[in-house]
Design a protein around this motif. Structure first.
Motif, PDB file in Angstrom:
ATOM      1  N   ARG A  89       0.789  -1.226   0.001  1.00 48.17           N
ATOM      2  CA  ARG A  89       0.142   0.003   0.160  1.00 48.17           C
ATOM      3  C   ARG A  89       0.971   1.321  -0.011  1.00 48.17           C
ATOM      4  NH1 ARG A  89      -3.047  -2.041   4.480  1.00 48.17           N
ATOM      5  NH2 ARG A  89      -2.336  -0.220   5.779  1.00 48.17           N
ATOM      6  N   LEU A  90       2.024   1.283   0.655  1.00 48.27           N
ATOM      7  CA  LEU A  90       2.923   2.395   0.642  1.00 48.27           C
ATOM      8  C   LEU A  90       3.797   2.553  -0.409  1.00 48.27           C
ATOM      9  CD1 LEU A  90       4.082   1.888   4.147  1.00 48.27           C
ATOM     10  CD2 LEU A  90       2.711   3.587   3.498  1.00 48.27           C
ATOM     11  N   GLY A  91       3.622   1.750  -1.638  1.00 49.94           N
ATOM     12  CA  GLY A  91       4.278   1.791  -2.929  1.00 49.94           C
ATOM     13  C   GLY A  91       5.627   0.882  -3.109  1.00 49.94           C
ATOM     14  N   PHE A  92       5.712   0.106  -2.236  1.00 50.23           N
ATOM     15  CA  PHE A  92       6.913  -0.971  -2.249  1.00 50.23           C
ATOM     16  C   PHE A  92       6.353  -2.001  -3.091  1.00 50.23           C
ATOM     17  CE2 PHE A  92       8.056   1.244   1.734  1.00 50.23           C
ATOM     18  CZ  PHE A  92       9.628   0.773   1.753  1.00 50.23           C
ATOM     19  N   GLU A  93       7.460  -2.495  -3.984  1.00 52.89           N
ATOM     20  CA  GLU A  93       7.203  -3.527  -4.875  1.00 52.89           C
ATOM     21  C   GLU A  93       8.342  -4.610  -4.746  1.00 52.89           C
ATOM     22  OE1 GLU A  93       7.860  -1.825  -8.802  1.00 52.89           O
ATOM     23  OE2 GLU A  93       6.298  -0.555  -8.854  1.00 52.89           O
ATOM     24  N   GLU A  94       7.573  -5.927  -4.869  1.00 49.10           N
ATOM     25  CA  GLU A  94       8.563  -7.049  -4.531  1.00 49.10           C
ATOM     26  C   GLU A  94       9.601  -6.950  -5.239  1.00 49.10           C
ATOM     27  OE1 GLU A  94       6.352 -10.688  -3.771  1.00 49.10           O
ATOM     28  OE2 GLU A  94       4.792  -9.550  -2.878  1.00 49.10           O
ATOM     29  N   THR A  95      10.801  -7.379  -5.077  1.00 46.20           N
ATOM     30  CA  THR A  95      11.928  -7.618  -6.103  1.00 46.20           C
ATOM     31  C   THR A  95      12.560  -8.701  -5.949  1.00 46.20           C
ATOM     32  OG1 THR A  95      13.416  -6.269  -4.412  1.00 46.20           O
ATOM     33  CG2 THR A  95      12.398  -5.014  -6.027  1.00 46.20           C
ATOM     34  N   GLY A  96      12.406  -9.772  -5.054  1.00 50.38           N
ATOM     35  CA  GLY A  96      12.836 -10.929  -4.876  1.00 50.38           C
ATOM     36  C   GLY A  96      12.339 -11.551  -3.516  1.00 50.38           C
ATOM     37  N   THR A  97      13.282 -12.793  -3.152  1.00 48.84           N
ATOM     38  CA  THR A  97      13.347 -13.156  -1.894  1.00 48.84           C
ATOM     39  C   THR A  97      14.501 -13.418  -1.328  1.00 48.84           C
ATOM     40  OG1 THR A  97      13.039 -15.496  -2.862  1.00 48.84           O
ATOM     41  CG2 THR A  97      10.776 -14.495  -2.259  1.00 48.84           C
ATOM     42  N   HIS A  98      14.657 -13.847   0.050  1.00 51.16           N
ATOM     43  CA  HIS A  98      16.027 -13.973   0.294  1.00 51.16           C
ATOM     44  C   HIS A  98      15.736 -14.991   1.517  1.00 51.16           C
ATOM     45  CE1 HIS A  98      19.953 -13.463   1.845  1.00 51.16           C
ATOM     46  NE2 HIS A  98      19.592 -13.013   3.251  1.00 51.16           N
ATOM     47  N   ASP A  99      16.706 -16.087   1.546  1.00 50.49           N
ATOM     48  CA  ASP A  99      16.480 -17.209   2.432  1.00 50.49           C
ATOM     49  C   ASP A  99      17.708 -17.127   3.451  1.00 50.49           C
ATOM     50  OD1 ASP A  99      14.515 -18.684   1.174  1.00 50.49           O
ATOM     51  OD2 ASP A  99      15.737 -19.594  -0.244  1.00 50.49           O
ATOM     52  N   VAL A 100      17.375 -17.188   4.733  1.00 42.88           N
ATOM     53  CA  VAL A 100      18.256 -17.270   5.700  1.00 42.88           C
ATOM     54  C   VAL A 100      18.432 -18.520   6.337  1.00 42.88           C
ATOM     55  CG1 VAL A 100      19.106 -16.330   7.800  1.00 42.88           C
ATOM     56  CG2 VAL A 100      18.082 -14.543   6.278  1.00 42.88           C
ATOM     57  N   PRO A 101      19.323 -19.443   5.721  1.00 46.05           N
ATOM     58  CA  PRO A 101      19.401 -20.884   6.359  1.00 46.05           C
ATOM     59  C   PRO A 101      19.603 -21.301   7.647  1.00 46.05           C
ATOM     60  CG  PRO A 101      20.714 -20.520   4.217  1.00 46.05           C
ATOM     61  CD  PRO A 101      20.096 -18.985   4.957  1.00 46.05           C
ATOM     62  N   GLN A 102      20.360 -20.243   8.410  1.00 46.76           N
ATOM     63  CA  GLN A 102      20.494 -20.666   9.953  1.00 46.76           C
ATOM     64  C   GLN A 102      19.200 -20.239  10.632  1.00 46.76           C
ATOM     65  OE1 GLN A 102      21.966 -18.183   8.090  1.00 46.76           O
ATOM     66  NE2 GLN A 102      22.713 -16.631   9.274  1.00 46.76           N
ATOM     67  N   GLN A 103      18.396 -19.530  10.129  1.00 44.46           N
ATOM     68  CA  GLN A 103      17.037 -19.196  10.670  1.00 44.46           C
ATOM     69  C   GLN A 103      15.792 -19.908  10.181  1.00 44.46           C
ATOM     70  OE1 GLN A 103      16.219 -15.016  10.340  1.00 44.46           O
ATOM     71  NE2 GLN A 103      17.932 -14.406  11.495  1.00 44.46           N
ATOM     72  N   GLY A 104      16.139 -20.874   8.972  1.00 40.86           N
ATOM     73  CA  GLY A 104      15.290 -21.530   8.284  1.00 40.86           C
ATOM     74  C   GLY A 104      13.893 -20.628   7.787  1.00 40.86           C
ATOM     75  N   GLN A 105      14.249 -19.370   7.476  1.00 41.51           N
ATOM     76  CA  GLN A 105      13.310 -18.549   7.243  1.00 41.51           C
ATOM     77  C   GLN A 105      13.450 -17.842   5.696  1.00 41.51           C
ATOM     78  OE1 GLN A 105      10.539 -17.472   8.889  1.00 41.51           O
ATOM     79  NE2 GLN A 105      10.854 -18.666  10.836  1.00 41.51           N
TER      80      GLN A 105
END
Length: 150
Positions: free
Chosen positions: A125-141
């Protein structure tokens, strides 16, 4: 409600350390006081009460995400009892206005856990657009990376 960003005090950092979020949002609980010397800022409401915090740059960057020249990483936290009350947009806009004043960056980047639909909706809603994803293996997120012009 309106918000302003000001320098964080040690008392603010200690207060944030005591916040506890319900359910899955408990992943945002602090593990200790926030240190103003590490780039944290306080967000206050129109009465001057502590409403949240913001951080920029390296402090806002999730592990393993590379710095992007000309882009400012932005992180925020709102006091738990204020979340879900429709105040996210004015809170975030105050933080972004502060970023424009102090950072000199052209773009802002926010990274949100993939399951956090409430925050993702707000950023879109604030105008941010998705530019990708990022995995953090040590956090499993998995995180969603979003950007917008400042």
């Amino acid at each position: 409600m309106s918000y302003q960003v000001r320098p964080m005090t040690a008392d603010d950092g200690e207060a944030v350390a005591l916040w506890r979020y319900p359910g899955p949002w408990a992943v945002y609980d602090s593990t200790g006081p926030l240190d103003p010397a590490e780039g944290y800022w306080t967000v206050v409401d129109e009465c001057g009460d502590l409403a949240g915090f913001a951080c920029f740059g390296v402090e806002a960057r999730v592990p393993g995400l590379a710095e992007q020249p000309g882009t400012l990483d932005v992180g925020v936290g709102m006091r738990p009892d204020l979340t879900g009350q429709g105040q996210g947009a004015p809170f975030a806009e105050a933080v972004l206005a502060h970023a424009r004043e102090v950072a000199g960056a052209r773009r802002a980047r926010a990274v949100v856990q993939q399951w956090n639909e409430r925050s993702l909706r707000l950023l879109r809603r604030l105008g941010f657009e998705e530019t990708g994803t990022h995995d953090v293996p040590q956090q499993g997120q998995r995180y969603v990376v979003l950007e917008r012009d400042l």
